[in-house]
Design an enzyme around this catalytic site. Structure first.
Site, PDB file in Angstrom:
ATOM      1  N   GLY A  70       0.676  -1.265   0.019  1.00 56.44           N
ATOM      2  CA  GLY A  70       0.139   0.040  -0.020  1.00 56.44           C
ATOM      3  C   GLY A  70       0.800   1.190   0.024  1.00 56.44           C
ATOM      4  O   GLY A  70       0.478   2.186  -0.775  1.00 56.44           O
ATOM      5  N   SER A  71       1.817   1.285   0.717  1.00 59.75           N
ATOM      6  CA  SER A  71       2.863   2.653   0.937  1.00 59.75           C
ATOM      7  C   SER A  71       3.344   2.908  -0.509  1.00 59.75           C
ATOM      8  O   SER A  71       3.298   3.961  -1.070  1.00 59.75           O
ATOM      9  CB  SER A  71       3.733   2.387   1.890  1.00 59.75           C
ATOM     10  OG  SER A  71       3.184   2.122   3.112  1.00 59.75           O
ATOM     11  N   ASN A 151      -8.444   3.704   8.402  1.00 58.26           N
ATOM     12  CA  ASN A 151      -7.903   2.641   9.011  1.00 58.26           C
ATOM     13  C   ASN A 151      -8.048   2.978  10.347  1.00 58.26           C
ATOM     14  O   ASN A 151      -7.853   1.685  10.815  1.00 58.26           O
ATOM     15  CB  ASN A 151      -6.424   2.415   8.452  1.00 58.26           C
ATOM     16  CG  ASN A 151      -5.675   3.708   8.426  1.00 58.26           C
ATOM     17  OD1 ASN A 151      -5.859   4.853   7.930  1.00 58.26           O
ATOM     18  ND2 ASN A 151      -4.623   3.658   9.461  1.00 58.26           N
ATOM     19  N   GLN A 179      -7.830  -0.159   2.977  1.00 62.28           N
ATOM     20  CA  GLN A 179      -8.735  -0.933   4.084  1.00 62.28           C
ATOM     21  C   GLN A 179      -9.961  -1.495   3.294  1.00 62.28           C
ATOM     22  O   GLN A 179     -10.776  -2.071   4.017  1.00 62.28           O
ATOM     23  CB  GLN A 179      -9.116   0.024   5.118  1.00 62.28           C
ATOM     24  CG  GLN A 179      -8.088   0.275   6.104  1.00 62.28           C
ATOM     25  CD  GLN A 179      -7.522  -0.539   7.058  1.00 62.28           C
ATOM     26  OE1 GLN A 179      -8.430  -1.514   7.350  1.00 62.28           O
ATOM     27  NE2 GLN A 179      -6.416  -0.813   7.323  1.00 62.28           N
ATOM     28  N   SER A 199      -3.503  -3.481  -0.762  1.00 58.21           N
ATOM     29  CA  SER A 199      -2.312  -4.196  -0.295  1.00 58.21           C
ATOM     30  C   SER A 199      -2.840  -5.341   0.034  1.00 58.21           C
ATOM     31  O   SER A 199      -3.825  -5.669   0.967  1.00 58.21           O
ATOM     32  CB  SER A 199      -1.808  -3.320   1.233  1.00 58.21           C
ATOM     33  OG  SER A 199      -0.748  -4.010   1.623  1.00 58.21           O
ATOM     34  N   HIS A 201      -1.775  -7.883   2.317  1.00 61.31           N
ATOM     35  CA  HIS A 201      -1.782  -8.167   3.880  1.00 61.31           C
ATOM     36  C   HIS A 201      -3.010  -7.665   4.683  1.00 61.31           C
ATOM     37  O   HIS A 201      -3.130  -8.018   5.745  1.00 61.31           O
ATOM     38  CB  HIS A 201      -0.393  -8.116   4.586  1.00 61.31           C
ATOM     39  CG  HIS A 201      -0.146  -6.518   5.050  1.00 61.31           C
ATOM     40  ND1 HIS A 201      -0.259  -6.222   6.337  1.00 61.31           N
ATOM     41  CD2 HIS A 201       0.038  -5.688   4.203  1.00 61.31           C
ATOM     42  CE1 HIS A 201      -0.090  -4.889   6.509  1.00 61.31           C
ATOM     43  NE2 HIS A 201       0.116  -4.426   5.042  1.00 61.31           N
ATOM     44  N   THR A 237      12.655  -7.764 -10.392  1.00 60.50           N
ATOM     45  CA  THR A 237      11.944  -9.165 -10.602  1.00 60.50           C
ATOM     46  C   THR A 237      10.903  -8.961  -9.813  1.00 60.50           C
ATOM     47  O   THR A 237      10.797  -8.891  -8.700  1.00 60.50           O
ATOM     48  CB  THR A 237      13.069 -10.017 -10.288  1.00 60.50           C
ATOM     49  OG1 THR A 237      14.348 -10.035 -11.061  1.00 60.50           O
ATOM     50  CG2 THR A 237      12.571 -11.163 -10.766  1.00 60.50           C
ATOM     51  N   CYS A 324       1.211   2.500  12.742  1.00 54.78           N
ATOM     52  CA  CYS A 324       2.383   3.281  12.733  1.00 54.78           C
ATOM     53  C   CYS A 324       2.683   4.313  13.655  1.00 54.78           C
ATOM     54  O   CYS A 324       3.872   4.866  13.505  1.00 54.78           O
ATOM     55  CB  CYS A 324       2.062   3.953  11.285  1.00 54.78           C
ATOM     56  SG  CYS A 324       1.371   2.771  10.161  1.00 54.78           S
TER      57      CYS A 324
END
Ligand SMILES: *Cc1c(COP(=O)(O)O)cnc(C)c1O
Length: 395
Positions: A70-71, A151, A179, A199, A201, A237, A324
């Site tokens: 996401g970042s 989030n 989210q 993202s 995860h 890669t 964070c």
């Protein structure tokens, strides 16, 4: 027994995602850029994953770029739209006060490079209207970036309406949907989204992999120079096991989206109702347009950090806001943005649920939390002042 209620920070990988990845770690190890057959098997998997991610978003495969999460997707989308805008003399960017730091810190950097950033107020329930966006857009606006869902406090923004306003005014619209992806229906065409970050995860896929959707016709600049991977927009890669796992997790989430949302929001509503009974507490975020799994509260007269430690000792994994900012003493910028005073913002608790949670989990949380809050209040000098009337209650 451990109750995991921190799914906004990260989720447990699903069996489906793990099983999809295993062959790409054990036997299908080729580099998709290689021309030989071992490489080409990996290239096919990459192609298939791109098709799957595109299909879930109602995009075309050539509009999907794989990233490290996401970042990175947020950084690339925002920087790309800003620099492309600058070439046409447009240096004004519209966003909101309660974005993720991946967005806010990128904007801060752009500000130091000469861009003008306007952050919209999010009001007491934490949302932004299309009307606010409309009023903020100027002829020199090159980008609107507004999150799909927050989030920390779970508010879901009127993305379709915001997208419509941006499209009418010809301004690039990016949304951080980290989210939302896998949890809410997303249709990039119907919602007029130009760029979207997600993202893996956050929807039971692996960590360190994400995607950026960029509508055909919207210019994308690369952040990472090197080889010609991702059509020259993201060198390196490809993370084939991660990408395959992400696609499998996203497909699984999309296939069960309504059923999971119904289950999780029922658990959420039980939690909200139960925690609301704690005196001098308040729900954070939009009560109506809310992520299915998000419960966010402020409790007056306590420290969120102590609350988390005591809950952890009872087997409950929660958060005070975002993963964070934990560890820093600053209160959450999101809670400050919705108008919580500093001392109240410090007493926050975020519980974020998934379809793996059960009614027994909710029972445990509702049994332990009020007792822990009371215990902390009994030890708190601030609480004593509040009770004795030396200080005014805010909640
Ligand atoms: C988790 C999160 C991110 C960051 O995603 P990573 O894959 O961890 O880099 C960005 N935005 C929001 C809203 C998030 O919840």
């Amino acid at each position: 027994m451990t109750v995991y209620a921190d799914n906004a920070a990260t989720t447990k990988m699903s069996r489906t995602a793990i099983d999809a990845m295993l062959p790409y770690m054990e036997s299908i190890y080729g580099n998709p850029s290689s021309l030989h057959s071992v490489g080409q098997v990996a290239a096919e998997a990459l192609c298939e994953a791109r098709r799957t991610v595109a299909e879930v978003l109602n995009a075309s495969p050539k509009e999907i770029y794989f990233t490290s999460g996401g970042s990175e997707s947020d950084n690339q989308a925002i920087r790309s739209a800003a620099l492309s805008g600058k070439k046409q003399g447009k240096t004004h960017i519209v966003s909101t006060r309660f974005e993720h730091h991946a967005v806010l810190h990128t904007l801060k950097k752009l500000e130091s490079e000469g861009f003008e950033v306007e952050l919209l107020d999010v009001g007491p329930i934490g949302t932004v209207t299309a009307e606010q966006v409309k009023r903020a857009i100027r002829p020199e606006t090159c980008l609107v970036t507004a999150m799909f869902a927050n989030n920390e406090i779970g508010s879901v923004l009127p993305i379709e309406e915001i997208g419509k306003v941006c499209r009418e005014r010809g301004v690039v619209f990016h949304t951080d949907a980290v989210q939302a992806a896998g949890h809410l229906h997303i249709d990039v065409k119907a919602m007029n989204i130009d760029m979207l970050s997600l993202s893996a995860h956050k929807f039971h896929g692996p960590k360190g992999v994400g995607a950026l959707y960029v509508r055909t016709g919207v210019k994308l600049l690369g952040l990472i120079e090197g080889g010609d991977q991702e059509r020259g927009k993201r060198a390196g890669t490809e993370n084939i096991p991660g990408i395959v796992g992400m696609a499998a997790a996203l497909k699984e989430a999309a296939d069960h989206i309504d059923e999971n949302a119904a289950k999780v929001s029922a658990l959420r509503d039980r939690l909200i109702e139960g925690l609301s009974r704690i005196p001098h507490s308040a729900l954070n975020g939009d009560p109506a347009n809310r992520l299915p799994g998000n419960v966010s509260f402020c409790f007056e007269g306590i420290e969120g950090e102590s609350l988390l430690l005591l809950l952890d000792a009872k087997g409950i994994c929660a958060s005070s806001g975002s993963a964070c900012t934990s560890g820093s003493l600053d209160p959450s910028h999101v809670l400050l943005a919705i108008g919580r005073p500093h001392e109240v913002a410090h007493g926050s608790l975020r519980l974020t649920l998934s379809a793996e949670n059960t009614d027994e989990d909710i029972d445990l949380i509702l049994r332990e939390t009020p007792a822990v809050v009371e215990r902390l209040r009994d030890m708190s000098p601030v609480w004593k002042d509040l009770v004795k009337g030396r200080r005014q209650f805010v909640l």
